[in-house]
Design an enzyme around this catalytic site. Structure first.
Site, PDB file in Angstrom:
ATOM      1  N   HIS A  34       2.735   3.739  -8.964  1.00  0.00           N
ATOM      2  CA  HIS A  34       2.487   2.343  -9.359  1.00  0.00           C
ATOM      3  C   HIS A  34       3.665   1.777 -10.151  1.00  0.00           C
ATOM      4  O   HIS A  34       4.033   0.619  -9.981  1.00  0.00           O
ATOM      5  CB  HIS A  34       1.199   2.239 -10.172  1.00  0.00           C
ATOM      6  N   ASP A  79       0.833  -1.202   0.000  1.00  0.00           N
ATOM      7  CA  ASP A  79       0.000   0.000   0.000  1.00  0.00           C
ATOM      8  C   ASP A  79       0.874   1.262   0.000  1.00  0.00           C
ATOM      9  O   ASP A  79       2.013   1.229   0.456  1.00  0.00           O
ATOM     10  CB  ASP A  79      -0.911  -0.028   1.239  1.00  0.00           C
ATOM     11  N   GLY A  80       0.295   2.351  -0.509  1.00  0.00           N
ATOM     12  CA  GLY A  80       0.958   3.652  -0.407  1.00  0.00           C
ATOM     13  C   GLY A  80       1.622   4.152  -1.681  1.00  0.00           C
ATOM     14  O   GLY A  80       2.364   5.143  -1.641  1.00  0.00           O
ATOM     15  N   GLU A 107     -12.201  -4.497  -4.862  1.00  0.00           N
ATOM     16  CA  GLU A 107     -12.723  -3.146  -4.616  1.00  0.00           C
ATOM     17  C   GLU A 107     -11.988  -2.084  -5.460  1.00  0.00           C
ATOM     18  O   GLU A 107     -12.492  -0.981  -5.637  1.00  0.00           O
ATOM     19  CB  GLU A 107     -12.570  -2.792  -3.129  1.00  0.00           C
ATOM     20  N   ASN A 108     -10.808  -2.426  -5.958  1.00  0.00           N
ATOM     21  CA  ASN A 108     -10.018  -1.432  -6.697  1.00  0.00           C
ATOM     22  C   ASN A 108     -10.621  -1.047  -8.050  1.00  0.00           C
ATOM     23  O   ASN A 108     -10.221  -0.049  -8.649  1.00  0.00           O
ATOM     24  CB  ASN A 108      -8.562  -1.898  -6.881  1.00  0.00           C
ATOM     25  N   GLU A 146       0.825 -13.702  11.920  1.00  0.00           N
ATOM     26  CA  GLU A 146       1.349 -12.549  12.657  1.00  0.00           C
ATOM     27  C   GLU A 146       1.311 -11.337  11.726  1.00  0.00           C
ATOM     28  O   GLU A 146       1.697 -11.421  10.562  1.00  0.00           O
ATOM     29  CB  GLU A 146       2.803 -12.804  13.087  1.00  0.00           C
TER      30      GLU A 146
HETATM   31  C1  IPE Z   1      -5.410  -2.776  -0.561  1.00  0.00           C
HETATM   32  O1  IPE Z   1      -5.082  -1.444  -0.661  1.00  0.00           O
HETATM   33  C2  IPE Z   1      -5.367  -3.405  -1.921  1.00  0.00           C
HETATM   34  C3  IPE Z   1      -4.033  -3.532  -2.533  1.00  0.00           C
HETATM   35  C4  IPE Z   1      -2.908  -3.218  -1.967  1.00  0.00           C
HETATM   36  C5  IPE Z   1      -4.023  -4.061  -3.860  1.00  0.00           C
HETATM   37  P1  IPE Z   1      -6.179  -0.304  -0.809  1.00  0.00           P
HETATM   38  O2  IPE Z   1      -5.459   0.984  -0.791  1.00  0.00           O
HETATM   39  O3  IPE Z   1      -7.039  -0.569  -1.990  1.00  0.00           O
HETATM   40  O4  IPE Z   1      -7.069  -0.541   0.498  1.00  0.00           O
HETATM   41  P2  IPE Z   1      -7.899   0.477   1.388  1.00  0.00           P
HETATM   42  O5  IPE Z   1      -8.872   1.148   0.475  1.00  0.00           O
HETATM   43  O6  IPE Z   1      -6.918   1.437   1.966  1.00  0.00           O
HETATM   44  O7  IPE Z   1      -8.533  -0.383   2.436  1.00  0.00           O
HETATM   45  C1  IPE Z   2      -1.314   0.425  -3.444  1.00  0.00           C
HETATM   46  O1  IPE Z   2      -1.175   1.793  -3.403  1.00  0.00           O
HETATM   47  C2  IPE Z   2      -1.569  -0.095  -4.833  1.00  0.00           C
HETATM   48  C3  IPE Z   2      -2.942  -0.556  -5.058  1.00  0.00           C
HETATM   49  C4  IPE Z   2      -3.900  -0.578  -4.177  1.00  0.00           C
HETATM   50  C5  IPE Z   2      -3.260  -1.033  -6.386  1.00  0.00           C
HETATM   51  P1  IPE Z   2      -2.411   2.778  -3.415  1.00  0.00           P
HETATM   52  O2  IPE Z   2      -2.740   3.101  -4.831  1.00  0.00           O
HETATM   53  O3  IPE Z   2      -3.521   2.243  -2.605  1.00  0.00           O
HETATM   54  O4  IPE Z   2      -1.781   4.051  -2.729  1.00  0.00           O
HETATM   55  P2  IPE Z   2      -2.428   4.977  -1.617  1.00  0.00           P
HETATM   56  O5  IPE Z   2      -2.937   4.085  -0.529  1.00  0.00           O
HETATM   57  O6  IPE Z   2      -3.536   5.726  -2.285  1.00  0.00           O
HETATM   58  O7  IPE Z   2      -1.321   5.858  -1.157  1.00  0.00           O
HETATM   59 MG    MG Z   3      -4.091   2.389  -0.633  1.00  0.00          MG
END
Ligand code: IPE
Ligand code: IPE
Ligand code: MG
Length: 239
Positions: free
Chosen positions: A34, A17-18, A64-65, A204
């Site tokens: 990305h 994430d992030g 959900e993405n 964990e």
């Molecule tokens: C979880 O991250 C899904 C992936 C890393 C692919 P998201 O950024 O989509 O999740 P939420 O919305 O913060 O829960």
């Molecule tokens: C994780 O990063 C990648 C996917 C969920 C596909 P994010 O795109 O969720 O990045 P943030 O959470 O918005 O920073």
């Molecule tokens: Mg995210």
């Protein structure tokens, strides 16, 4: 076994994430995050392998993405497409076995085909097992498993009282793969976001503020080190 090799988690799962926040911090479009994130995955796979981890499962795209802006979804799918089409040589060299988990039927036909080929061609590799979750949701995975099991009951090959926890595990996308020992989530969020909800019953958890594109071998080692110092319990008494 040397002290440093003891207690290495057999299976590590990562919620990467992030990417968006990493890009925003630098004044870049989310897609730049990305792209950078995709490079990190390849490096971490190699690092995990060298550390003796046997299975690595990464969350690349959740059910959900799809609700993200269309352009972002397209970028993510194109990155996955590129990966599926170009990584075979590397997998062969590093003996990596690939499995995509999630509902593949919603993906573009060419991507589905690339996935099939890659899974097929790496099937007999004996090195690290690399699972990539695409259009994956833990609830959706359980729903699909329930439908398959119900079908068997309807056909009379299985009786309801014969359904065990193992029956369910065997119908999940991760069938045959041990449950994760360690789940890492980057970028500060402390939730599971529908990832491996059945498989992580006794996993964990390790959370770090580091955003995924900044994650590296040192961070992975920190997570593994934290894991190694934990006392794992599964409902029993302390050893
Ligand atoms: C979880 O991250 C899904 C992936 C890393 C692919 P998201 O950024 O989509 O999740 P939420 O919305 O913060 O829960
Ligand atoms: C994780 O990063 C990648 C996917 C969920 C596909 P994010 O795109 O969720 O990045 P943030 O959470 O918005 O920073
Ligand atoms: Mg995210």
């Amino acid at each position: 076994m040397a002290e440093t090799e003891r207690n290495i988690p057999q299976h590590v799962a990562i919620i990467m994430d992030g990417n968006g926040r990493w890009a925003k911090k630098r004044g870049l479009p989310r897609t730049a995050g990305h792209y950078q994130g995709a490079k990190v995955v390849e490096q971490i796979l190699e690092d995990a392998d060298h550390m003796g981890i046997r299975y690595l499962t990464v969350y690349a795209f959740s059910t959900e993405n799809w609700s993200r802006p269309q352009a972002e979804v397209k970028t993510l799918m194109n990155l996955l497409r590129t990966y599926m089409k170009t990584s075979l040589a590397k997998c062969a060299k590093n003996n990596v076995r690939i499995r995509v988990i999630g509902d593949k039927t919603r993906l573009d036909a060419d991507l589905q085909e690339a996935i099939r080929n890659l899974e097929q061609d790496t099937r007999n590799n004996t090195g690290i097992g690399f699972q990539i979750a695409i259009n994956y949701g833990g609830r959706d995975e359980l729903r699909r498993a329930a439908a398959q099991i119900a079908q068997q009951v309807q056909e009379g090959v299985l009786r309801p009282e014969e359904i065990t926890e193992e029956t369910i595990s065997d119908h999940l996308d991760t069938a045959g793969i041990p449950d994760p020992d360690l789940l890492i989530r980057t970028s500060g969020e402390e939730r599971i976001s529908n990832f491996l909800i059945w498989q992580c019953a006794y996993t964990e958890y390790y959370f770090t503020d580091v955003t995924w594109p900044d994650f590296n071998k040192e961070e992975l080692e920190k997570a593994v080190d934290a894991y190694r110092h934990r006392e794992r319990r599964m409902g029993g008494l302390m050893q």
